[in-house]
Design an enzyme around this catalytic site. Structure first.
Site, PDB file in Angstrom:
ATOM      1  N   ASP A 101       0.785  -1.244   0.000  1.00 24.35           N
ATOM      2  CA  ASP A 101       0.000   0.000   0.000  1.00 24.35           C
ATOM      3  C   ASP A 101       0.812   1.287   0.000  1.00 24.35           C
ATOM      4  OD1 ASP A 101       0.852   0.200   2.723  1.00 24.35           O
ATOM      5  OD2 ASP A 101      -0.926  -0.897   3.410  1.00 24.35           O
ATOM      6  N   HIS A 116       6.608  -7.800  -1.506  1.00 23.33           N
ATOM      7  CA  HIS A 116       5.485  -8.160  -2.377  1.00 23.33           C
ATOM      8  C   HIS A 116       5.123  -7.078  -3.386  1.00 23.33           C
ATOM      9  CE1 HIS A 116       4.178 -11.316   0.863  1.00 23.33           C
ATOM     10  NE2 HIS A 116       5.179 -11.725   0.127  1.00 23.33           N
ATOM     11  N   CYS A 124       3.957  -4.718 -17.833  1.00 18.00           N
ATOM     12  CA  CYS A 124       3.438  -5.392 -19.025  1.00 18.00           C
ATOM     13  C   CYS A 124       3.751  -6.889 -18.951  1.00 18.00           C
ATOM     14  CB  CYS A 124       4.050  -4.791 -20.294  1.00 18.00           C
ATOM     15  SG  CYS A 124       3.527  -5.665 -21.779  1.00 18.00           S
ATOM     16  N   CYS A 145      -0.674  -2.297 -22.449  1.00 21.82           N
ATOM     17  CA  CYS A 145       0.600  -1.628 -22.691  1.00 21.82           C
ATOM     18  C   CYS A 145       0.602  -1.034 -24.100  1.00 21.82           C
ATOM     19  CB  CYS A 145       1.695  -2.677 -22.548  1.00 21.82           C
ATOM     20  SG  CYS A 145       3.348  -2.128 -22.921  1.00 21.82           S
ATOM     21  N   CYS A 147       2.553  -1.810 -26.286  1.00 25.74           N
ATOM     22  CA  CYS A 147       2.856  -2.935 -27.186  1.00 25.74           C
ATOM     23  C   CYS A 147       1.612  -3.777 -27.463  1.00 25.74           C
ATOM     24  CB  CYS A 147       3.980  -3.808 -26.613  1.00 25.74           C
ATOM     25  SG  CYS A 147       3.452  -4.966 -25.338  1.00 25.74           S
ATOM     26  N   THR A 185       1.222  -9.449  11.049  1.00 29.14           N
ATOM     27  CA  THR A 185       1.237 -10.466   9.988  1.00 29.14           C
ATOM     28  C   THR A 185       0.758 -11.799  10.540  1.00 29.14           C
ATOM     29  OG1 THR A 185       2.575 -11.730   8.423  1.00 29.14           O
ATOM     30  CG2 THR A 185       3.733 -10.810  10.309  1.00 29.14           C
ATOM     31  N   SER A 186      -0.055 -12.501   9.736  1.00 30.57           N
ATOM     32  CA  SER A 186      -0.581 -13.790  10.166  1.00 30.57           C
ATOM     33  C   SER A 186       0.488 -14.873  10.080  1.00 30.57           C
ATOM     34  CB  SER A 186      -1.770 -14.188   9.303  1.00 30.57           C
ATOM     35  OG  SER A 186      -1.348 -14.419   7.970  1.00 30.57           O
ATOM     36  N   ALA A 228      -1.444  -2.777  16.570  1.00 35.83           N
ATOM     37  CA  ALA A 228      -0.120  -2.242  16.247  1.00 35.83           C
ATOM     38  C   ALA A 228      -0.102  -0.726  16.388  1.00 35.83           C
ATOM     39  CB  ALA A 228       0.269  -2.653  14.823  1.00 35.83           C
TER      40      ALA A 228
HETATM   41  P1  NAD Z   1      -2.944 -11.336   6.706  1.00 38.78           P
HETATM   42  O1  NAD Z   1      -4.144 -10.674   6.146  1.00 38.78           O
HETATM   43  O2  NAD Z   1      -2.701 -12.748   6.416  1.00 38.78           O
HETATM   44  O3  NAD Z   1      -2.955 -11.207   8.305  1.00 38.78           O
HETATM   45  C1  NAD Z   1      -3.181 -10.017   8.971  1.00 38.78           C
HETATM   46  C2  NAD Z   1      -2.723 -10.197  10.412  1.00 38.78           C
HETATM   47  O4  NAD Z   1      -2.787  -8.933  11.055  1.00 38.78           O
HETATM   48  C3  NAD Z   1      -3.592 -11.160  11.242  1.00 38.78           C
HETATM   49  O5  NAD Z   1      -2.730 -12.033  11.948  1.00 38.78           O
HETATM   50  C4  NAD Z   1      -4.334 -10.241  12.207  1.00 38.78           C
HETATM   51  O6  NAD Z   1      -4.559 -10.842  13.467  1.00 38.78           O
HETATM   52  C5  NAD Z   1      -3.373  -9.080  12.333  1.00 38.78           C
HETATM   53  N1  NAD Z   1      -3.988  -7.790  12.633  1.00 38.78           N
HETATM   54  C6  NAD Z   1      -5.138  -7.268  12.132  1.00 38.78           C
HETATM   55  N2  NAD Z   1      -5.342  -6.034  12.605  1.00 38.78           N
HETATM   56  C7  NAD Z   1      -4.283  -5.758  13.411  1.00 38.78           C
HETATM   57  C8  NAD Z   1      -3.909  -4.624  14.186  1.00 38.78           C
HETATM   58  N3  NAD Z   1      -4.652  -3.521  14.211  1.00 38.78           N
HETATM   59  N4  NAD Z   1      -2.761  -4.687  14.883  1.00 38.78           N
HETATM   60  C9  NAD Z   1      -1.989  -5.796  14.880  1.00 38.78           C
HETATM   61  N5  NAD Z   1      -2.278  -6.890  14.154  1.00 38.78           N
HETATM   62  C10 NAD Z   1      -3.426  -6.871  13.447  1.00 38.78           C
HETATM   63  O7  NAD Z   1      -1.763 -10.420   6.269  1.00 38.78           O
HETATM   64  P2  NAD Z   1      -0.269 -10.741   5.893  1.00 38.78           P
HETATM   65  O8  NAD Z   1       0.345 -11.584   6.963  1.00 38.78           O
HETATM   66  O9  NAD Z   1       0.337  -9.431   5.567  1.00 38.78           O
HETATM   67  O10 NAD Z   1      -0.275 -11.655   4.579  1.00 38.78           O
HETATM   68  C11 NAD Z   1      -1.169 -11.513   3.529  1.00 38.78           C
HETATM   69  C12 NAD Z   1      -0.642 -10.983   2.213  1.00 38.78           C
HETATM   70  O11 NAD Z   1      -1.576 -10.006   1.873  1.00 38.78           O
HETATM   71  C13 NAD Z   1       0.659 -10.284   2.187  1.00 38.78           C
HETATM   72  O12 NAD Z   1       1.396 -10.904   1.232  1.00 38.78           O
HETATM   73  C14 NAD Z   1       0.371  -8.853   1.713  1.00 38.78           C
HETATM   74  O13 NAD Z   1       1.154  -8.558   0.564  1.00 38.78           O
HETATM   75  C15 NAD Z   1      -1.033  -8.882   1.262  1.00 38.78           C
HETATM   76  N6  NAD Z   1      -1.879  -7.737   1.676  1.00 38.78           N
HETATM   77  C16 NAD Z   1      -1.392  -6.484   1.765  1.00 38.78           C
HETATM   78  C17 NAD Z   1      -2.213  -5.449   2.173  1.00 38.78           C
HETATM   79  C18 NAD Z   1      -1.647  -4.056   2.293  1.00 38.78           C
HETATM   80  O14 NAD Z   1      -0.709  -3.704   1.587  1.00 38.78           O
HETATM   81  N7  NAD Z   1      -2.175  -3.240   3.197  1.00 38.78           N
HETATM   82  C19 NAD Z   1      -3.530  -5.697   2.510  1.00 38.78           C
HETATM   83  C20 NAD Z   1      -4.016  -7.016   2.390  1.00 38.78           C
HETATM   84  C21 NAD Z   1      -3.173  -8.014   1.978  1.00 38.78           C
HETATM   85 ZN    ZN Z   2       4.331  -4.165 -23.352  1.00 41.66          ZN
END
Ligand code: NAD
Ligand code: ZN
Length: 237
Positions: A101, A116, A124, A145, A147, A185-186, A228
């Protein structure tokens, strides 16, 4: 906030941080796993794949367009800002994120290793041309694109390899740190999640910040349960 977490932070000389979508949840960005994870009843795991894009690029782009429209309207939260100020005052600090994001940079983080990719980049599928594209909504879906070939989001999908340089930097940071903070992160997405046991094998202390228990909680010396956006500012204050 336990006094021990603050003590670990004050004793750390090399700090690494791994963030996941949970850190952006308080900004209003839906996570993949959890109640907000559904879009038109499709599961993210079924859309963020090369197979889904090959089958139905329009559907996948509509989902990304929806996600981009959400992200374009939100702001970084105190969790992002806390990590940016930790970077400012730590001589040896590495931030590794699975998020696409861009909220860490918007909060002021300068060196971010993106495992990621970015939702604001496009690439493209034929000639590989890659650039920033922040248009919301995308005027034509799926975009093409110059192309003539289909353009895809510049993110890493399930089953795809990670960008080599970011992964190398992330592994190096995990192996070398003496404190790893894992926030929002999960820990179900590999290889990103493997950075945590890598840091542990190198002797690092590990602090996990999450609303709930994860597969990593056992490895973490300290598991702080809560948001967090509340815990990180307390930790660094
Ligand atoms: P996930 O969706 O698998 O897990 C989210 C984790 O965050 C959970 O364990 C949950 O309990 C915890 N959580 C939720 N709210 C919280 C808070 N306020 N404070 C602390 N913890 C909290 O996410 P992931 O582990 O990042 O893996 C999923 C994939 O999804 C990643 O590869 C990522 O690239 C992608 N993703 C990115 C975004 C983004 O950029 N914001 C959004 C969704 C998914
Ligand atoms: Zn192209």
């Amino acid at each position: 906030m336990t006094p021990q977490a603050k003590q670990w932070l004050s004793e750390a000389r090399r700090i690494a941080v791994l963030t996941g979508s949970g850190i952006s949840a308080e900004s209003g960005v839906p996570t993949f796993r959890g109640q907000d994870g559904l879009w038109r009843t499709h599961r993210p795991e079924d859309l963020a794949t090369p197979e889904a894009f090959a089958r139905d690029p329009k559907l996948v782009w509509e989902w990304y367009d929806w996600r981009r429209s959400i992200i374009s309207k939100v702001e970084p939260n105190p969790g992002h800002f806390a990590l940016a100020s930790l970077e400012d005052r730590s001589p040896d600090f590495q931030l590794v994120t699975q998020n696409v994001d861009g909220l860490h940079e918007r909060a002021g983080s300068r060196r971010v290793h993106h495992l990621h990719g970015s939702i604001w980049r496009v690439r493209c599928t034929e000639c590989g041309a890659e650039n920033n594209d922040g248009r919301v909504p995308m005027p034509v879906i799926p975009p093409r694109c110059g192309c003539g070939a289909l353009v895809r989001p510049g993110v890493v999908w399930f089953g795809e390899p990670l960008p080599g340089k970011a992964w190398m930097e992330a592994e190096r940071a995990a192996a070398a740190c003496d404190l790893l903070i894992v926030a929002g992160t999960s820990a179900q997405v590999y290889p990103a999640a493997s950075l945590v046991p890598l840091a542990a094998r190198g002797g690092a202390r590990i602090i996990e910040i999450n609303l709930e228990e994860t597969p990593l909680s056992g490895v973490a010396g300290l598991a702080l349960r809560g948001k967090a956006g509340e815990i990180l500012p307390q930790l660094i204050s």
